[in-house]
Design a protein around this motif. Structure first.
Motif, PDB file in Angstrom:
ATOM      1  N   GLY A 281       0.829  -1.199   0.000  1.00 44.35           N
ATOM      2  CA  GLY A 281       0.000   0.000   0.000  1.00 44.35           C
ATOM      3  C   GLY A 281       0.867   1.255   0.000  1.00 44.35           C
ATOM      4  O   GLY A 281       0.485   2.287  -0.565  1.00 44.35           O
ATOM      5  N   PHE A 282       2.048   1.169   0.591  1.00 48.72           N
ATOM      6  CA  PHE A 282       3.002   2.290   0.580  1.00 48.72           C
ATOM      7  C   PHE A 282       3.920   2.179  -0.639  1.00 48.72           C
ATOM      8  O   PHE A 282       3.967   3.093  -1.461  1.00 48.72           O
ATOM      9  CB  PHE A 282       3.803   2.313   1.885  1.00 48.72           C
ATOM     10  N   VAL A 283       4.635   1.084  -0.768  1.00 45.74           N
ATOM     11  CA  VAL A 283       5.687   1.006  -1.786  1.00 45.74           C
ATOM     12  C   VAL A 283       5.185   0.667  -3.196  1.00 45.74           C
ATOM     13  O   VAL A 283       6.001   0.606  -4.131  1.00 45.74           O
ATOM     14  CB  VAL A 283       6.825   0.034  -1.382  1.00 45.74           C
ATOM     15  N   ARG A 284       3.867   0.477  -3.366  1.00 47.06           N
ATOM     16  CA  ARG A 284       3.298   0.326  -4.706  1.00 47.06           C
ATOM     17  C   ARG A 284       1.993   1.106  -4.845  1.00 47.06           C
ATOM     18  O   ARG A 284       1.332   1.017  -5.880  1.00 47.06           O
ATOM     19  CB  ARG A 284       2.993  -1.148  -5.031  1.00 47.06           C
ATOM     20  N   SER A 285       1.578   1.783  -3.789  1.00 44.94           N
ATOM     21  CA  SER A 285       0.249   2.393  -3.726  1.00 44.94           C
ATOM     22  C   SER A 285      -0.811   1.391  -4.202  1.00 44.94           C
ATOM     23  O   SER A 285      -1.765   1.738  -4.886  1.00 44.94           O
ATOM     24  CB  SER A 285       0.187   3.699  -4.534  1.00 44.94           C
ATOM     25  N   ASP A 286      -0.617   0.132  -3.806  1.00 47.69           N
ATOM     26  CA  ASP A 286      -1.498  -0.957  -4.231  1.00 47.69           C
ATOM     27  C   ASP A 286      -2.571  -1.145  -3.164  1.00 47.69           C
ATOM     28  O   ASP A 286      -2.400  -1.923  -2.227  1.00 47.69           O
ATOM     29  CB  ASP A 286      -0.670  -2.230  -4.431  1.00 47.69           C
ATOM     30  N   LEU A 287      -3.680  -0.412  -3.347  1.00 47.84           N
ATOM     31  CA  LEU A 287      -4.704  -0.342  -2.316  1.00 47.84           C
ATOM     32  C   LEU A 287      -5.963   0.289  -2.889  1.00 47.84           C
ATOM     33  O   LEU A 287      -5.965   0.834  -3.991  1.00 47.84           O
ATOM     34  CB  LEU A 287      -4.195   0.534  -1.146  1.00 47.84           C
TER      35      LEU A 287
ATOM     36  N   LEU B 231      -9.731  -4.900  -7.785  1.00 50.44           N
ATOM     37  CA  LEU B 231      -8.280  -5.082  -7.596  1.00 50.44           C
ATOM     38  C   LEU B 231      -7.922  -6.528  -7.261  1.00 50.44           C
ATOM     39  O   LEU B 231      -6.758  -6.837  -7.037  1.00 50.44           O
ATOM     40  CB  LEU B 231      -7.770  -4.159  -6.477  1.00 50.44           C
TER      41      LEU B 231
ATOM     42  N   THR C 206      -5.081  -2.535   1.824  1.00 51.52           N
ATOM     43  CA  THR C 206      -3.866  -2.652   1.006  1.00 51.52           C
ATOM     44  C   THR C 206      -3.658  -4.112   0.589  1.00 51.52           C
ATOM     45  O   THR C 206      -4.219  -5.025   1.192  1.00 51.52           O
ATOM     46  CB  THR C 206      -2.614  -2.202   1.784  1.00 51.52           C
ATOM     47  N   ARG C 207      -2.811  -4.275  -0.424  1.00 51.87           N
ATOM     48  CA  ARG C 207      -2.512  -5.637  -0.901  1.00 51.87           C
ATOM     49  C   ARG C 207      -1.791  -6.434   0.183  1.00 51.87           C
ATOM     50  O   ARG C 207      -1.926  -7.650   0.233  1.00 51.87           O
ATOM     51  CB  ARG C 207      -1.654  -5.552  -2.160  1.00 51.87           C
TER      52      ARG C 207
END
Lengths: 318, 318
Positions: free
Chosen positions: B32-38, B67, B101-102
């Motif tokens: 969620g932080f290092v890919r903004s995967d959220l 997602l 987040t993922r």
């Protein structure tokens, strides 16, 4: 036997302290999280030596400038922090990331100009986008993504390294769905851009081609171009039409996370004879050799912390 | 006098615990932080009542599905957590965010399918994109951004609420540079999309127009459309050319963070007579009235924690 070093899985520098990677946390209100308002960079340590660290720092500083953020530490301080995360971890092969975020707003604050940027860094074991076995056996199976296009540079500048990975992750799922390992994204107008974490090269009509626009200006990309030139192989940086990719004799991907990575197949069709191409092989070998070249790398001193690297010497970003 | 409630500045739910907002942290390796995967959502509490919370949860669940993430808690659990963050904070007017987040990869893991999603939530004081005084005095000065276009839906689906704000923040800086408060971004082809955290409405030739494509399907947008229809004002959801925006009689912005927000000027030119337009005013008043309507809102019980809301009832996402 368990290691006695609490940092052996990785060491992070957050809010003014070195902590084991499993304990490293970022404030939930940091706009680096809730707006992905940040830039970052990743350098590699290989066999105890940092590779092209100054190039990575140059790019980080340029990114901060483009985003109108003033890094909360000097370049020498950031360099020292990155080295110290590696030293504490003891990792000989490491993936060393440094992130500068816009910062944490006070209550009700929405104006990014009023925030103080924050710095985070960590070293973890070296990361492979394509693992060495897969590389040796011919490389990755890749696809050209059909479900998603790359975020265009008119929206988000890809030369400022960022975590806007929504398109890249969507492409990754498409690759899995189609039985492949990695996707390459187009610009939506028939030109190749890049994939999740890597640049793309194609050997076409005796010349290497790599996209100019809509991509990160990768340090591994730059190194591969320099190697190709030293081998008297012409390199064309410009448009790379998808149609060229389909007729390429060799394709490889470049990333700090995996180096120069061969491609075995594209959309299910072997590239060349699906073994590692001879040019790819030469560039790849040379790439790893360069990691011990003193002109491009330096040894990490894994001994005691030196005086200049103390936490106290870097002003807190808390 | 300092409050004795440690949560009075806000309360977060992270890694299975309720903590004061200033202590809330996210693992640095969370994708969620290092890919903004959220994906995420924000609901408002106004005068002690949650507004349209189920609509926000519907959207969050739809986003997770798009997602391909399975939320790590049931809908009832997420609902209870959001309410509990508000109850503990004691905030009567709150901005309540929930993020899925993922998740956090293990060492060397790059495959998003192998991660377990994580849930974070927090309540902080209500946020105004345009503060009430500015709203009363005619509204925000806005611009149509020239330096940046909105990320297109073919790259990142804007209907899945996300933190890919690089384009929006760039637009915000342009607005400041041009002496304005907020930017509106186009799709790069002459159509209005949205701005940082809000949808756009324009009253043109007696009808309200709002973009259909390339935008978040905002809950406040939906509410404004329902109100307009109840007032027998036609609403056209479709293309909103920039040229229509320039000839609009009234313009307003909608967001959970600020409600129905009048626009005073566009690119330095007053909209209408630069006072709050009469239709905008009616929709805005009705919007706030609806916050006490039992059909769309419910009261937060600020008493003791109820049994069903205990930490233990929600499986840990650590």
């Amino acid at each position: 036997m368990a290691s006695e070093n609490a940092f052996s899985d990785g060491c992070a520098w957050v809010e003014g302290e070195y902590v084991p990677i499993s304990e490293a946390r970022v404030p939930i209100l940091d706009t680096g999280f809730v707006r992905s308002d940040l830039t970052y960079d990743v350098a590699a340590v290989w066999r105890g030596r940092f590779f092209r660290l100054d190039d990575h720092l140059d790019r980080l500083w340029r990114g901060c400038e483009r985003l109108r953020m003033t890094p909360p530490a000097t370049r020498e301080e950031v360099r020292a922090i990155m080295i110290e995360t590696v030293r504490r971890s003891g990792l000989q092969d490491a993936y060393v990331e440094v992130v500068v975020t816009r910062g944490v707003p006070g209550a009700g604050e929405r104006d990014p100009r009023r925030l103080t940027p924050r710095l985070y860094a960590y070293a973890i074991p070296y990361v492979w986008l394509v693992n060495p076995d897969m590389q040796d056996q011919g490389g990755a199976d890749i696809i050209v993504a059909r479900t998603t296009r790359r975020i265009p540079p008119g929206a988000v500048d890809p030369t400022v390294k960022n975590f806007h990975w929504g398109d890249l992750v969507r492409g990754l799922y498409e690759a899995y769905d189609r039985g492949a390992w990695l996707p390459v994204l187009t610009d939506g107008d028939g030109l190749v851009t890049e994939g999740p974490g890597f640049n793309v090269f194609a050997l076409v009509d005796g010349a290497l081609k790599t996209p100019e626009r809509g991509v990160l200006l990768g340090i591994t990309r730059k190194t591969a171009m320099e190697i190709a030139e030293s081998l008297d192989v012409p390199v064309h940086v410009g448009d790379l039409p998808v149609s060229d990719l389909y007729r390429a004799e060799e394709i490889f991907l470049t990333s700090t996370a995996g180096g120069v990575m061969p491609v075995a197949s594209l959309d299910g069709v072997p590239v060349g004879d699906s073994k590692v191409g001879s040019l790819t092989s030469r560039i790849r070998d040379r790439y790893w050799d360069l990691h011990s070249d003193p002109a491009l790398s330096f040894a990490v001193d894994y001994g005691e912390a030196s005086d200049r690297v103390g936490t106290a010497s870097v002003r807190s970003t808390v």
